[in-house]
Motif scaffolding. Structure first.
Motif, PDB file in Angstrom:
ATOM      1  N   UNK A 171      35.045  29.372  -6.217  1.00  7.82           N
ATOM      2  CA  UNK A 171      36.350  29.285  -5.549  1.00  7.82           C
ATOM      3  C   UNK A 171      36.246  28.277  -4.409  1.00  7.82           C
ATOM      4  N   UNK A 172      37.401  27.745  -3.993  1.00 10.11           N
ATOM      5  CA  UNK A 172      37.446  26.748  -2.921  1.00 10.11           C
ATOM      6  C   UNK A 172      38.362  27.221  -1.798  1.00 10.11           C
ATOM      7  N   UNK A 173      37.886  27.038  -0.563  1.00 11.28           N
ATOM      8  CA  UNK A 173      38.714  27.332   0.608  1.00 11.28           C
ATOM      9  C   UNK A 173      39.774  26.251   0.798  1.00 11.28           C
ATOM     10  N   UNK A 174      39.418  25.020   0.490  1.00  7.99           N
ATOM     11  CA  UNK A 174      40.319  23.875   0.653  1.00  7.99           C
ATOM     12  C   UNK A 174      39.820  22.760  -0.269  1.00  7.99           C
ATOM     13  N   UNK A 175      40.364  21.561  -0.130  1.00  7.97           N
ATOM     14  CA  UNK A 175      39.992  20.474  -1.035  1.00  7.97           C
ATOM     15  C   UNK A 175      38.547  20.014  -0.860  1.00  7.97           C
ATOM     16  N   UNK A 176      37.925  20.356   0.234  1.00 11.37           N
ATOM     17  CA  UNK A 176      36.566  19.894   0.513  1.00 11.37           C
ATOM     18  C   UNK A 176      35.514  20.985   0.394  1.00 11.37           C
TER      19      UNK A 176
END
Length: 360
Positions: free
Chosen positions: A146-151
């Motif tokens: 999973x990703x918190x944001x694009x980075x």
């Protein structure tokens, strides 16, 4: 006059907040097959406005949501079809099995489960994947991403040492670093995770919750995007390699839900559904002995105030309108995983298909 104006603003603001939450009472689900292929076994899906992405037992795929008009100058023909790409990556002539994927700003990341675990990135306009992480270990087995944001993103897997495997990226998935066990809670004997639906990780803002399962089934929690960690016990069924949490979701930083059970006893409903209202510090059993048995995925319906949930598994689709206290069985159609498009529609995937579900 200022007091009256302030009171009017508060009333208006609260009424807007209430309008944003749409209470409902789902009584049926319409299932529209989207992709059908008897060779598929899909436990991870994601999507954006253009494509559906999925991970299967022998490849990763990307399917365009809209048809594209093309002109072929070689034979002066036109076509109006949906693009469908399949990428098969192998090791020693054996296809990798993908159960953790993520769409990030149009790019697509896919993580294979077993030794060697390999994480690929496919850029938006590319057809060939780029290898961005590899881990060789006889014990390696990755479960979810999973990703918190694009980075910034995270993936988790079973222990190779004395802690859960945690890898983190801070550059959009271009590079990944595995956390040392000195930075993570020590795993209990027989504690691992299930690669059943790519929903072992729940994210809200900087907050992260990881559901483990097996002989021990606990929640690992980080308040700061994986920099520091705590661990909390749960009352969910555990004690066997096949028991525990299979899926976790959070509506906001306080309200969360997890589901699982024992997939070898899918009709058992004892101690397989738990809920928290304090950010995962404590968990309570709900619908104990009632509602769905083993399910591989649970998700909150968006914009419903954290009250409405849908759970899916190979035994069917179930719905709760009261935060898991009671459930209604909507369908016997089996799926492994589900992702909501909005508050009335979702994509679900399982054996042989991806479907669109309409809840009414």
């Amino acid at each position: 006059m200022r007091l009256i104006a302030l009171l009017c603003f508060i009333i208006f603001f609260n009424s807007c907040k209430e309008d944003h939450v749409r209470p409902s009472n789902v009584s049926t689900v319409i299932i529209e097959p989207f992709i059908t292929d008897s060779t598929l076994s899909i436990r991870a899906i994601d999507f954006n406005d253009e494509n559906i992405f999925y991970g299967s037992s022998d490849h990763i795929g990307k399917y365009a949501l809209d048809a594209q008009f093309k002109i072929n100058l070689d034979n002066y023909s036109t076509s109006n079809t949906k693009e469908y790409f399949k990428n098969v990556m192998t090791f020693n002539d054996k296809p990798h099995h993908f159960r953790a994927i993520e769409e990030v700003n149009g790019d697509f990341l896919a993580l294979s489960i077993e030794n060697p675990a390999r994480l690929y990135k496919i850029y938006r306009k590319a057809k060939e994947p780029k290898l961005v992480y590899e881990e060789l270990n006889e014990k390696v087995f990755y479960d979810s991403m999973a990703f918190w944001n694009d980075k910034e993103g995270i993936a988790i897997g079973d222990p190779t040492d004395d802690c859960m495997s945690v890898i983190i990226t801070r550059d959009g998935g271009e590079s990944w670093a595995k956390r040392n066990c000195s930075e993570l809670p020590k795993a209990k004997e027989g504690e691992a995770a299930f690669a059943a639906s790519d929903t072992n990780i729940a994210l809200v803002g900087d907050h992260t919750w990881i559901a483990t399962g097996g002989i021990a089934s606990r929640v690992l929690y980080s308040p700061d995007k994986g920099n520091t960690w705590q661990v909390h016990d749960t009352p969910i069924i555990q004690g066997k390699a096949t028991t525990g949490m299979y899926s976790i979701d959070f509506y906001d930083k306080n309200n969360g839900f997890a589901i699982g059970g024992d997939y070898t006893k899918p009709n058992d409903t004892i101690a397989n559904k738990i809920r928290t209202t304090d950010g995962g510090k404590t968990w309570q059993l709900v619908a104990d002995g009632n509602g769905p048995g083993y399910r591989s995925c649970v998700q909150y319906i968006p914009n419903r105030g954290g009250k409405e949930l849908v759970a899916v598994g190979f035994k069917g689709i179930d719905y709760s309108r009261n935060a898991g206290e009671s459930w209604s069985h909507l369908s016997d159609e089996g799926f492994y995983t589900i992702r909501f498009i909005n508050d009335s529609a979702a994509y679900a995937a399982g054996r042989g298909r991806i479907s669109k579900l309409i809840f009414r």
